[in-house]
Write a protein that holds these residues in place. Structure first.
Motif, PDB file in Angstrom:
ATOM      1  N   GLY A   1     102.856 -12.077  34.674  1.00  0.00           N
ATOM      2  CA  GLY A   1     102.179 -13.233  34.112  1.00  0.00           C
ATOM      3  C   GLY A   1     102.715 -14.576  34.568  1.00  0.00           C
ATOM      4  O   GLY A   1     102.609 -15.566  33.830  1.00  0.00           O
ATOM      5  N   SER A   2     103.258 -14.644  35.801  1.00  0.00           N
ATOM      6  CA  SER A   2     103.796 -15.913  36.297  1.00  0.00           C
ATOM      7  C   SER A   2     102.711 -16.980  36.446  1.00  0.00           C
ATOM      8  O   SER A   2     101.528 -16.675  36.599  1.00  0.00           O
ATOM      9  CB  SER A   2     104.474 -15.711  37.655  1.00  0.00           C
ATOM     10  N   ARG A   3     103.150 -18.225  36.475  1.00  0.00           N
ATOM     11  CA  ARG A   3     102.237 -19.350  36.656  1.00  0.00           C
ATOM     12  C   ARG A   3     101.862 -19.506  38.134  1.00  0.00           C
ATOM     13  O   ARG A   3     102.295 -18.737  38.994  1.00  0.00           O
ATOM     14  CB  ARG A   3     102.878 -20.625  36.105  1.00  0.00           C
ATOM     15  N   ASP A   4     101.081 -20.540  38.429  1.00  0.00           N
ATOM     16  CA  ASP A   4     100.475 -20.699  39.757  1.00  0.00           C
ATOM     17  C   ASP A   4     101.481 -20.890  40.879  1.00  0.00           C
ATOM     18  O   ASP A   4     101.180 -20.584  42.038  1.00  0.00           O
ATOM     19  CB  ASP A   4      99.503 -21.883  39.747  1.00  0.00           C
ATOM     20  N   GLU A   5     102.660 -21.405  40.592  1.00  0.00           N
ATOM     21  CA  GLU A   5     103.661 -21.629  41.634  1.00  0.00           C
ATOM     22  C   GLU A   5     104.041 -20.315  42.315  1.00  0.00           C
ATOM     23  O   GLU A   5     104.219 -20.259  43.536  1.00  0.00           O
ATOM     24  CB  GLU A   5     104.898 -22.305  41.045  1.00  0.00           C
ATOM     25  N   THR A   6     104.152 -19.258  41.540  1.00  0.00           N
ATOM     26  CA  THR A   6     104.469 -17.944  42.115  1.00  0.00           C
ATOM     27  C   THR A   6     103.316 -17.436  42.957  1.00  0.00           C
ATOM     28  O   THR A   6     103.512 -16.925  44.070  1.00  0.00           O
ATOM     29  CB  THR A   6     104.808 -16.945  40.993  1.00  0.00           C
TER      30      THR A   6
ATOM     31  N   ALA B   1     101.104 -19.190  44.539  1.00  0.00           N
ATOM     32  CA  ALA B   1     101.039 -19.979  45.768  1.00  0.00           C
ATOM     33  C   ALA B   1     102.087 -19.513  46.774  1.00  0.00           C
ATOM     34  O   ALA B   1     101.823 -19.420  47.978  1.00  0.00           O
ATOM     35  CB  ALA B   1     101.226 -21.452  45.449  1.00  0.00           C
ATOM     36  N   LEU B   2     103.293 -19.218  46.301  1.00  0.00           N
ATOM     37  CA  LEU B   2     104.338 -18.706  47.181  1.00  0.00           C
ATOM     38  C   LEU B   2     103.908 -17.394  47.835  1.00  0.00           C
ATOM     39  O   LEU B   2     104.036 -17.218  49.054  1.00  0.00           O
ATOM     40  CB  LEU B   2     105.629 -18.486  46.387  1.00  0.00           C
TER      41      LEU B   2
ATOM     42  N   ARG C   1     101.283 -17.899  50.517  1.00  0.00           N
ATOM     43  CA  ARG C   1     101.862 -18.443  51.755  1.00  0.00           C
ATOM     44  C   ARG C   1     102.604 -17.361  52.532  1.00  0.00           C
ATOM     45  O   ARG C   1     102.450 -17.235  53.746  1.00  0.00           O
ATOM     46  CB  ARG C   1     102.840 -19.588  51.429  1.00  0.00           C
ATOM     47  N   GLU C   2     103.400 -16.584  51.831  1.00  0.00           N
ATOM     48  CA  GLU C   2     104.160 -15.517  52.490  1.00  0.00           C
ATOM     49  C   GLU C   2     103.241 -14.480  53.124  1.00  0.00           C
ATOM     50  O   GLU C   2     103.490 -13.992  54.236  1.00  0.00           O
ATOM     51  CB  GLU C   2     105.088 -14.837  51.478  1.00  0.00           C
ATOM     52  N   ALA C   3     102.171 -14.147  52.431  1.00  0.00           N
ATOM     53  CA  ALA C   3     101.274 -13.092  52.904  1.00  0.00           C
ATOM     54  C   ALA C   3     100.602 -13.443  54.221  1.00  0.00           C
ATOM     55  O   ALA C   3     100.227 -12.541  54.988  1.00  0.00           O
ATOM     56  CB  ALA C   3     100.221 -12.792  51.840  1.00  0.00           C
ATOM     57  N   GLN C   4     100.477 -14.718  54.527  1.00  0.00           N
ATOM     58  CA  GLN C   4      99.795 -15.123  55.756  1.00  0.00           C
ATOM     59  C   GLN C   4     100.528 -14.665  57.014  1.00  0.00           C
ATOM     60  O   GLN C   4      99.899 -14.372  58.035  1.00  0.00           O
ATOM     61  CB  GLN C   4      99.635 -16.644  55.777  1.00  0.00           C
TER      62      GLN C   4
ATOM     63  N   VAL D   1     100.871  -7.027  48.359  1.00  0.00           N
ATOM     64  CA  VAL D   1      99.873  -6.820  47.302  1.00  0.00           C
ATOM     65  C   VAL D   1     100.404  -7.502  46.038  1.00  0.00           C
ATOM     66  O   VAL D   1     101.498  -7.179  45.563  1.00  0.00           O
ATOM     67  CB  VAL D   1      99.627  -5.321  47.046  1.00  0.00           C
ATOM     68  N   HIS D   2      99.648  -8.464  45.525  1.00  0.00           N
ATOM     69  CA  HIS D   2     100.073  -9.195  44.328  1.00  0.00           C
ATOM     70  C   HIS D   2      99.316  -8.645  43.124  1.00  0.00           C
ATOM     71  O   HIS D   2      98.097  -8.798  43.008  1.00  0.00           O
ATOM     72  CB  HIS D   2      99.775 -10.692  44.511  1.00  0.00           C
ATOM     73  N   VAL D   3     100.052  -7.990  42.227  1.00  0.00           N
ATOM     74  CA  VAL D   3      99.465  -7.401  41.019  1.00  0.00           C
ATOM     75  C   VAL D   3      99.922  -8.251  39.838  1.00  0.00           C
ATOM     76  O   VAL D   3     101.125  -8.341  39.549  1.00  0.00           O
ATOM     77  CB  VAL D   3      99.912  -5.932  40.850  1.00  0.00           C
ATOM     78  N   TRP D   4      98.976  -8.884  39.160  1.00  0.00           N
ATOM     79  CA  TRP D   4      99.272  -9.857  38.106  1.00  0.00           C
ATOM     80  C   TRP D   4      98.502  -9.498  36.843  1.00  0.00           C
ATOM     81  O   TRP D   4      97.392  -8.987  36.907  1.00  0.00           O
ATOM     82  CB  TRP D   4      98.848 -11.247  38.594  1.00  0.00           C
TER      83      TRP D   4
END
Length: 279
Positions: free
Chosen positions: A50-55, A57-58, A61-64, A71-74
């Protein structure tokens, strides 16, 4: 003579599962250590409680430019639900083998290769970690070129920082589910996790969710093995978590122990994809 140990040809495919919550500064260091792996994982699956948008966004950027898929599971932040988000991440993983760390664990370049060598059917792995001091952690966050190794200052549990893979075969350690069980560095065969239905999601708040999973694996005949001197990891300094839920969660651990449970009532199966029916 090189101290780098070879990786067997029949090594399992590895999904690296990283649990995180609102600490992108630490996650950035962890992902940098993943990029530096001699043998990369198949993928990185980030279990985000449940992190906020800063996580987010990071991670985007890294995934690019990351060398393997991320895989970001939120899920929404409704309190400490580590068991649930790890189940959701496990369900989305594609590897034969799940290596699980927290989002504040910085990896030695041979970390993944060490797990690939050590994996054995019929067992799960409890890893170790060295602890970094607050001062060293802050210097890393500041971008300083800080040596992180067994001989460097500002490290406790120093023996856990020694990279000597030939010693791994001589490590014994606890065989039960409670003593020295730490979810910040563990590894499992994915089909074993499915068999015991992953984490018990009735366990909310910090504490005992990893021990309870380990207990059900042991009840199901999966043996604990302890890994040191090969997959070296360094734990960034942070304040202790709120431990108000430990007693309540320990009651569920004792129930699993008393009733010799092997499957979680509310667990992984609710997120696994069911095969499409044949037409």
């Amino acid at each position: 003579m090189s101290t780098v140990a070879s990786t067997p040809r029949n090594a399992p495919t590895i999904s690296l599962l990283i649990a995180t919550y609102n600490w992108p500064q630490a996650l950035s260091l962890v992902l940098a250590s993943v990029r530096a792996q001699r043998v990369p994982p198949l993928e990185v699956v980030i279990a985000d409680d449940g992190s906020r948008d800063e996580t987010r966004a990071l991670i985007e950027r890294e995934a690019q430019h990351f060398p393997v898929p991320i895989v970001h599971v939120w899920h929404e932040d409704t309190g400490f639900r580590l068991a649930a988000i790890r189940n959701k991440a496990i369900a989305q993983s594609r590897g034969d083998y799940v290596v699980q760390i927290d989002g504040d664990i910085v990896l030695h370049p041979e970390f993944i290769a060490g797990h690939a060598r050590f994996a054995r059917r019929g067992s799960y792995v409890q890893g170790s970690r060295a602890l970094l001091s607050e001062a060293v952690t802050n210097r890393l966050f500041a971008g300083d070129d800080v040596p992180v190794s067994w001989y460097a200052p500002g490290i406790t549990h120093r023996a856990n920082a020694v990279y000597a893979p030939w010693l791994s075969r001589f490590v014994n350690g606890p065989t039960g589910a409670l003593r020295r069980t730490r979810g910040c560095h563990m590894a499992f065969w994915r089909d074993d996790l499915i068999r015991v239905n992953g984490y018990d999601e009735y366990m909310e708040g910090w504490g005992r969710e990893d021990s309870e999973l380990a207990l059900r694996l042991i009840n199901a005949g999966v043996v604990r093995r302890n890994l040191k001197f090969s997959s070296v990891a360094f734990h960034l300094w942070h304040r202790l978590a709120n431990q108000d839920a430990v007693d309540r969660n320990h009651e569920r651990f004792e129930r699993a122990q008393r009733e010799r449970l092997t499957r979680a009532e509310c667990g992984l199966d609710q997120y696994l994809r069911t095969p499409e029916p044949l037409t």
